[in-house]
Write a protein that holds these residues in place. Structure first.
Motif, PDB file in Angstrom:
ATOM      1  N   SER A   1      16.202 -52.115 -12.652  1.00  0.00           N
ATOM      2  CA  SER A   1      15.484 -52.803 -13.738  1.00  0.00           C
ATOM      3  C   SER A   1      14.275 -52.022 -13.763  1.00  0.00           C
ATOM      4  O   SER A   1      13.193 -53.022 -14.549  1.00  0.00           O
ATOM      5  CB  SER A   1      15.522 -54.322 -13.412  1.00  0.00           C
ATOM      6  N   ALA A   2      13.913 -50.919 -13.551  1.00  0.00           N
ATOM      7  CA  ALA A   2      12.570 -50.330 -13.607  1.00  0.00           C
ATOM      8  C   ALA A   2      12.136 -50.380 -15.260  1.00  0.00           C
ATOM      9  O   ALA A   2      11.094 -50.166 -15.441  1.00  0.00           O
ATOM     10  CB  ALA A   2      12.487 -49.058 -13.228  1.00  0.00           C
ATOM     11  N   ASP A   3      13.029 -50.292 -16.039  1.00  0.00           N
ATOM     12  CA  ASP A   3      13.083 -50.255 -17.578  1.00  0.00           C
ATOM     13  C   ASP A   3      12.689 -51.558 -18.333  1.00  0.00           C
ATOM     14  O   ASP A   3      12.474 -51.387 -19.490  1.00  0.00           O
ATOM     15  CB  ASP A   3      13.989 -49.306 -17.890  1.00  0.00           C
ATOM     16  N   LEU A   4      12.896 -52.467 -17.560  1.00  0.00           N
ATOM     17  CA  LEU A   4      12.823 -53.801 -18.242  1.00  0.00           C
ATOM     18  C   LEU A   4      11.545 -54.121 -18.695  1.00  0.00           C
ATOM     19  O   LEU A   4      10.675 -54.295 -17.698  1.00  0.00           O
ATOM     20  CB  LEU A   4      13.324 -54.923 -17.366  1.00  0.00           C
ATOM     21  N   ASP A   5      11.096 -54.671 -19.844  1.00  0.00           N
ATOM     22  CA  ASP A   5       9.990 -54.590 -20.409  1.00  0.00           C
ATOM     23  C   ASP A   5       9.700 -56.249 -20.264  1.00  0.00           C
ATOM     24  O   ASP A   5       9.773 -56.913 -21.284  1.00  0.00           O
ATOM     25  CB  ASP A   5       9.590 -54.130 -21.721  1.00  0.00           C
ATOM     26  N   GLU A   6       9.318 -56.484 -19.039  1.00  0.00           N
ATOM     27  CA  GLU A   6       8.964 -57.963 -19.050  1.00  0.00           C
ATOM     28  C   GLU A   6       7.888 -58.570 -19.669  1.00  0.00           C
ATOM     29  O   GLU A   6       7.705 -59.651 -20.067  1.00  0.00           O
ATOM     30  CB  GLU A   6       8.789 -58.249 -17.496  1.00  0.00           C
ATOM     31  N   LYS A   7       6.890 -57.787 -19.648  1.00  0.00           N
ATOM     32  CA  LYS A   7       5.531 -58.120 -20.420  1.00  0.00           C
ATOM     33  C   LYS A   7       5.778 -58.662 -21.813  1.00  0.00           C
ATOM     34  O   LYS A   7       5.365 -59.537 -22.562  1.00  0.00           O
ATOM     35  CB  LYS A   7       4.821 -57.012 -20.319  1.00  0.00           C
ATOM     36  N   LEU A   8       6.783 -57.727 -22.651  1.00  0.00           N
ATOM     37  CA  LEU A   8       7.142 -58.118 -23.945  1.00  0.00           C
ATOM     38  C   LEU A   8       7.993 -59.008 -24.094  1.00  0.00           C
ATOM     39  O   LEU A   8       7.811 -59.809 -24.707  1.00  0.00           O
ATOM     40  CB  LEU A   8       7.787 -56.650 -24.517  1.00  0.00           C
ATOM     41  N   LEU A   9       9.025 -59.376 -23.311  1.00  0.00           N
ATOM     42  CA  LEU A   9       9.939 -60.316 -23.236  1.00  0.00           C
ATOM     43  C   LEU A   9       9.238 -61.630 -22.907  1.00  0.00           C
ATOM     44  O   LEU A   9       9.289 -62.766 -23.933  1.00  0.00           O
ATOM     45  CB  LEU A   9      10.996 -60.061 -22.547  1.00  0.00           C
ATOM     46  N   THR A  10       8.070 -61.782 -22.131  1.00  0.00           N
ATOM     47  CA  THR A  10       7.160 -62.873 -21.739  1.00  0.00           C
ATOM     48  C   THR A  10       6.487 -63.157 -23.093  1.00  0.00           C
ATOM     49  O   THR A  10       6.287 -64.494 -23.487  1.00  0.00           O
ATOM     50  CB  THR A  10       6.558 -62.531 -20.593  1.00  0.00           C
TER      51      THR A  10
END
Length: 324
Positions: free
Chosen positions: A246-255
């Protein structure tokens, strides 16, 4: 409660007498050949004072027909329909990375899309009274079902979704923009978007933050779910290696998308975390709709029709009797 749906039909009750005035030679108020002949025959065999009694048959026959035409019915007790519900749009990522087998269901490894289908299937089944819609996105976003109470159709469309259907990349902004556009066609006080993705925005004509502004203006609350495990054993040249799929998951954007709209971001590394969305969504503020009531109706049309048929049969029987 008993009632007639069309009570004004009984205003036609005097019609046979009005027709009789225009045609004095008619022997009965309601001129029906079998009944008229019966009355004439009885008039020949009975004293004048008694011949009028059989005229009750045409009268009752006519009243039975009127009663049937007035649609008699029985109304049951009022029933209040459940009014609490939510408008929810499910946006599901179909990008190529959703094919990674890092989710475990009952001890077996499944890809991310199958895991999402498994959990969302249970979620959809419990959404009685909610209006659901489905958006699929990858290179672009497509509406599979509009907002509807038909959970079976939403479930079928989700089950039929396959990887590669709309490309390999991830158009998060376009998925949000399309969902907001569909929400705007309905009058609703509670608009919820469930966004499930495992990557970052890499496609689409609308950037996520532009779509975020549209969502905030429309009052759409976003619940974002980042799907995918953080650790996975992968076979390499030098043996098994521990990698982060999941290295490509943009958690900052989703949050940001969730918090800016009053929603919440979930990190679903496994099915247990993915299922947490149930508990939160069940606590959402329900939609306020006008209260709807209805009364069960049971038609009683067959009773006056049966009475009319009985009287007709009785008249024919009497006719054959006097004919002999």
């Amino acid at each position: 409660m008993f009632e007639f749906a069309l009570p004004w039909i009984f205003l036609l009750a005097p019609l046979p007498w009005l027709l009789r005035r225009r045609n004095p030679q008619s022997g009965n108020p309601l001129y029906f050949p079998p009944l008229a002949k019966l009355a004439a025959q009885q008039a020949q065999h009975q004293p004048r004072a008694q011949w009028r009694r059989p005229a009750l048959l045409p009268l009752l026959f006519w009243l039975c027909l009127l009663a049937a035409a007035a649609e008699p019915r029985w109304l049951g007790e009022p029933v209040t329909l459940p009014q609490q519900g939510r408008d929810m749009m499910l946006a599901v990522d179909l990008s190529g990375s959703m094919n990674i087998n890092d989710m475990v269901i009952e001890g077996q490894s499944y890809n991310r899309l199958d895991a999402v289908k498994h959990v969302l299937g249970q979620f959809i089944a419990k959404r009685q009274g909610d209006r659901l819609g489905l958006v699929l996105f990858a290179d672009a976003a497509y509406q599979q079902t509009p907002l509807t109470f038909d959970r079976t159709t939403v479930q079928k469309m989700l089950d039929d979704a396959v990887l590669g259907l709309v490309g390999q990349r991830t158009a998060i902004g376009e998925a949000i923009g399309l969902s907001v556009k569909r929400f705007n066609t309905y009058q609703s006080s509670n608009k919820v978007l469930i966004l499930l993705s495992d990557g970052a925005n890499t496609a689409g004509n609308i950037q996520p933050r532009e779509a975020l502004a549209l969502a905030k203006a429309a009052g759409v609350k976003i619940y974002a779910v980042g799907v995918g495990a953080e650790q996975m054993v992968q076979q390499g040249i030098f043996g098994p290696q521990l990698v982060n799929p999941s290295a490509d998951l943009d958690e900052k954007l989703l949050t940001e998308l969730a918090s800016e709209t009053g929603g919440r971001y979930f990190r679903a590394r496994n099915l247990q975390e993915l299922s947490e969305i149930y508990q939160l969504l069940d606590q959402l503020e329900p939609i306020e709709r006008d209260q709807l009531n209805y009364r069960p109706q049971q038609s009683l049309l067959h009773w006056p029709l049966a009475g009319a048929l009985f009287l007709l049969g009785l008249a024919l029987w009497r006719r054959s009797r006097y004919a002999v």
